[in-house]
Motif scaffolding. Structure first.
Motif, short mmCIF file in Angstrom:
data_model
loop_
_atom_site.label_atom_id
_atom_site.label_comp_id
_atom_site.label_asym_id
_atom_site.label_seq_id
_atom_site.Cartn_x
_atom_site.Cartn_y
_atom_site.Cartn_z
N TRP A 1 19.56 42.62 27.63
CA TRP A 1 19.97 42.55 26.23
C TRP A 1 19.09 41.58 25.48
N ARG A 2 18.95 41.81 24.16
CA ARG A 2 18.16 40.91 23.33
C ARG A 2 18.76 40.87 21.92
N THR A 3 18.69 39.70 21.31
CA THR A 3 19.18 39.51 19.95
C THR A 3 18.00 39.37 19.00
N SER B 1 14.05 33.10 13.46
CA SER B 1 13.64 33.25 14.86
C SER B 1 14.37 32.19 15.66
N PHE B 2 14.47 32.40 16.96
CA PHE B 2 15.24 31.51 17.81
C PHE B 2 14.40 31.06 19.00
N HIS B 3 14.57 29.81 19.37
CA HIS B 3 13.98 29.32 20.61
C HIS B 3 14.54 30.17 21.75
N GLU C 1 18.95 33.20 24.27
CA GLU C 1 19.69 33.61 25.47
C GLU C 1 21.18 33.25 25.34
N GLN C 2 21.49 32.09 24.83
CA GLN C 2 22.89 31.70 24.63
C GLN C 2 23.58 32.62 23.63
N ARG D 1 24.09 36.08 25.29
CA ARG D 1 25.20 36.07 26.26
C ARG D 1 26.54 36.10 25.55
N ALA D 2 26.69 35.33 24.49
CA ALA D 2 27.95 35.30 23.75
C ALA D 2 28.23 36.66 23.10
N ALA D 3 27.21 37.28 22.54
CA ALA D 3 27.39 38.58 21.89
C ALA D 3 27.74 39.66 22.89
N VAL D 4 27.07 39.68 24.03
CA VAL D 4 27.36 40.69 25.06
C VAL D 4 28.79 40.50 25.58
N ALA D 5 29.20 39.27 25.80
CA ALA D 5 30.57 39.01 26.26
C ALA D 5 31.58 39.51 25.23
N ALA D 6 31.30 39.28 23.96
CA ALA D 6 32.21 39.75 22.91
C ALA D 6 32.21 41.27 22.84
N LEU D 7 31.05 41.88 22.98
CA LEU D 7 30.96 43.34 22.93
C LEU D 7 31.69 43.96 24.12
N GLU D 8 31.52 43.39 25.30
CA GLU D 8 32.21 43.91 26.47
C GLU D 8 33.70 43.67 26.37
N GLY D 9 34.12 42.56 25.79
CA GLY D 9 35.53 42.29 25.56
C GLY D 9 36.13 43.29 24.59
#
Length: 80
Positions: free
Chosen positions: A41-43, A55-57, A62-63, A66-74
């Motif tokens: 996954w990539r944001t 743009s993001f470091h 990655e943080q 991870r939060a977005a994927v967890a929310a999407l899977e939830g």
């Protein structure tokens, strides 16, 4: 860091779009979450006139991802 809203996208270029509060002082809206061909996954920040507005470091990206994927899977689990 908190996902404020996430919704699946049926438009090309993103599997989902989401809004996030990085802290009490900074919120970002309309971020794009995409799943690459290799399954990772990539944001991406949204665009304004074809130019990315942020743009993001890599560690922060990655943080956020991870939060977005967890929310999407939830969200997917909540639909059943």
């Amino acid at each position: 860091m908190k996902i404020l809203k996430i919704r699946r996208s049926h438009a090309s270029g993103a599997d989902a779009r989401f809004d996030i509060a990085l802290n009490d002082q900074l919120r970002l809206f309309g971020l794009h979450l995409t799943k690459n061909e290799n399954g990772s996954w990539r944001t991406y920040a949204p665009r304004n006139s074809s130019v990315r507005v942020a743009s993001f470091h890599p560690e922060l990206a990655e943080q956020i991802t991870r939060a977005a994927v967890a929310a999407l899977e939830g969200e997917a689990h909540d639909e059943h």
